[in-house]
Each structure stands twice: as structure tokens, then as C-alpha cells.
Scaffold this motif. Structure first.
Motif, PDB file in Angstrom:
ATOM      1  N   ALA A   1      -8.670   3.269   0.368  1.00  0.00           N
ATOM      2  CA  ALA A   1      -9.273   3.555   1.664  1.00  0.00           C
ATOM      3  C   ALA A   1      -9.353   5.055   1.821  1.00  0.00           C
ATOM      4  O   ALA A   1      -8.389   5.767   1.482  1.00  0.00           O
ATOM      5  CB  ALA A   1      -8.450   2.945   2.791  1.00  0.00           C
TER       6      ALA A   1
ATOM      7  N   TYR B   1     -10.701  -0.858   3.325  1.00  0.00           N
ATOM      8  CA  TYR B   1     -10.704  -0.369   1.966  1.00  0.00           C
ATOM      9  C   TYR B   1     -12.141  -0.182   1.488  1.00  0.00           C
ATOM     10  O   TYR B   1     -12.962  -1.098   1.529  1.00  0.00           O
ATOM     11  CB  TYR B   1      -9.903  -1.318   1.069  1.00  0.00           C
ATOM     12  CG  TYR B   1      -8.440  -1.272   1.408  1.00  0.00           C
ATOM     13  CD1 TYR B   1      -7.855  -2.203   2.259  1.00  0.00           C
ATOM     14  CD2 TYR B   1      -7.634  -0.243   0.919  1.00  0.00           C
ATOM     15  CE1 TYR B   1      -6.517  -2.124   2.609  1.00  0.00           C
ATOM     16  CE2 TYR B   1      -6.287  -0.156   1.257  1.00  0.00           C
ATOM     17  CZ  TYR B   1      -5.735  -1.086   2.103  1.00  0.00           C
ATOM     18  OH  TYR B   1      -4.407  -0.989   2.457  1.00  0.00           O
TER      19      TYR B   1
ATOM     20  N   TRP C   1     -12.943  -0.668  -4.568  1.00  0.00           N
ATOM     21  CA  TRP C   1     -12.173  -1.747  -5.182  1.00  0.00           C
ATOM     22  C   TRP C   1     -12.340  -1.709  -6.695  1.00  0.00           C
ATOM     23  O   TRP C   1     -13.428  -1.407  -7.210  1.00  0.00           O
ATOM     24  CB  TRP C   1     -12.673  -3.104  -4.676  1.00  0.00           C
ATOM     25  CG  TRP C   1     -12.417  -3.346  -3.237  1.00  0.00           C
ATOM     26  CD1 TRP C   1     -13.108  -2.829  -2.172  1.00  0.00           C
ATOM     27  CD2 TRP C   1     -11.392  -4.174  -2.688  1.00  0.00           C
ATOM     28  NE1 TRP C   1     -12.576  -3.290  -0.998  1.00  0.00           N
ATOM     29  CE2 TRP C   1     -11.527  -4.112  -1.275  1.00  0.00           C
ATOM     30  CE3 TRP C   1     -10.378  -4.960  -3.241  1.00  0.00           C
ATOM     31  CZ2 TRP C   1     -10.664  -4.812  -0.416  1.00  0.00           C
ATOM     32  CZ3 TRP C   1      -9.540  -5.664  -2.383  1.00  0.00           C
ATOM     33  CH2 TRP C   1      -9.689  -5.575  -1.001  1.00  0.00           C
TER      34      TRP C   1
ATOM     35  N   ARG D   1       0.829  -1.191   0.000  1.00  0.00           N
ATOM     36  CA  ARG D   1       0.000   0.000   0.000  1.00  0.00           C
ATOM     37  C   ARG D   1       0.862   1.239   0.000  1.00  0.00           C
ATOM     38  O   ARG D   1       2.026   1.216   0.384  1.00  0.00           O
ATOM     39  CB  ARG D   1      -0.979  -0.009   1.185  1.00  0.00           C
ATOM     40  CG  ARG D   1      -0.311  -0.012   2.554  1.00  0.00           C
ATOM     41  CD  ARG D   1      -0.193   1.381   3.123  1.00  0.00           C
ATOM     42  NE  ARG D   1       0.380   1.375   4.469  1.00  0.00           N
ATOM     43  CZ  ARG D   1       1.413   2.098   4.850  1.00  0.00           C
ATOM     44  NH1 ARG D   1       2.021   2.889   4.000  1.00  0.00           N
ATOM     45  NH2 ARG D   1       1.852   2.030   6.094  1.00  0.00           N
TER      46      ARG D   1
END
Length: 122
Positions: free
Chosen positions: A99, A109, A112, A50
């Protein structure tokens, strides 16, 4: 609402490399965290890595550490994943996720992408 679209997947031979892109539909706020998360058939989600959008802080999952590099282009609202020394166990659907905020100990999160298949053949 942020729409995320992954691109760049496909079939790669073991030992090779891949590059994935994630395009966001809008400007990504600085509070956001974007991530790559993958899922192999019959398995749970596996965290790849991330990036915090405000400062570019990076964090990688243990299974890809040293082989994966996440980068971004803030001006283009793009995130990238480059992985080398690929292994058959890297075969999975790779998802881009976002997120709205960094939370501890686990990031939730909110958005998507649809995912993109990466297949590593031996």
C-alpha cells in the motif's frame, strides 16, 4: 509502480514451518505498508499480517497470531514471512501486497504479487 515477487512456497507437513520471501522491484518508500494476504480455494482473502515500512510496526491477523513473524530487509527491498506450527487450514495462495500509505480503518493495497501456493498436508 512496484512489482512484487513471492518465493519460497511449496508443500509442508502439518506442524512444520515455512518461510516466504517478497522481493520488490524498487526501493520501497517509507510511507508504504507491506503485507501478506492469503486466499484459500473458494474463500475470500485472509489477512496474515503487515509491516509499516517506516518504523517496522507489525500487525498480525488473528488466525496466525503467535505463529507468524514478518520481517524485512530495507536495504534489499525484501519482506519475509515465517510461520510455524502449520495447519492444513493454512493452505492457500499467499500474496505479497503493498500500500502506498497507511490508511485507517482499512488499508488499500495498491500493488500485488502473483501469489505463491502453500499446501499443508495432515
Amino acid at each position: 509502480q512496484v512489482h512484487l515477487v513471492e518465493s519460497g512456497g511449496g508443500q509442508v507437513q502439518a506442524g512444520g514451518s515455512l518461510s516466504l520471501s517478497c522481493a520488490a522491484s524498487t526501493r520501497i518508500p517509507n510511507t508504504y505498508v507491506l503485507a501478506w494476504i492469503r486466499q484459500a480455494p473458494g474463500e475470500g482473502r485472509d489477512f496474515v499480517g503487515r509491516i509499516k515500512w517506516n518504523d517496522g510496526d507489525l500487525y498480525y491477523g488473528d488466525r496466525v497470531k503467535g505463529r507468524a513473524t514478518i520481517s524485512r530487509d530495507s536495504g534489499k527491498n525484501m519482506m519475509y514471512l515465517h510461520m510455524n506450527n502449520l495447519k492444513p487450514e493454512d493452505t492457500a495462495v499467499y500474496y505479497c501486497a503493498a500500500a502506498r500509505a497507511f490508511t485507517w480503518p482499512q488499508i488499500k493495497y495498491d500493488y500485488w504479487g502473483q501469489g505463491i501456493q502453500v499446501t499443508v498436508s495432515s
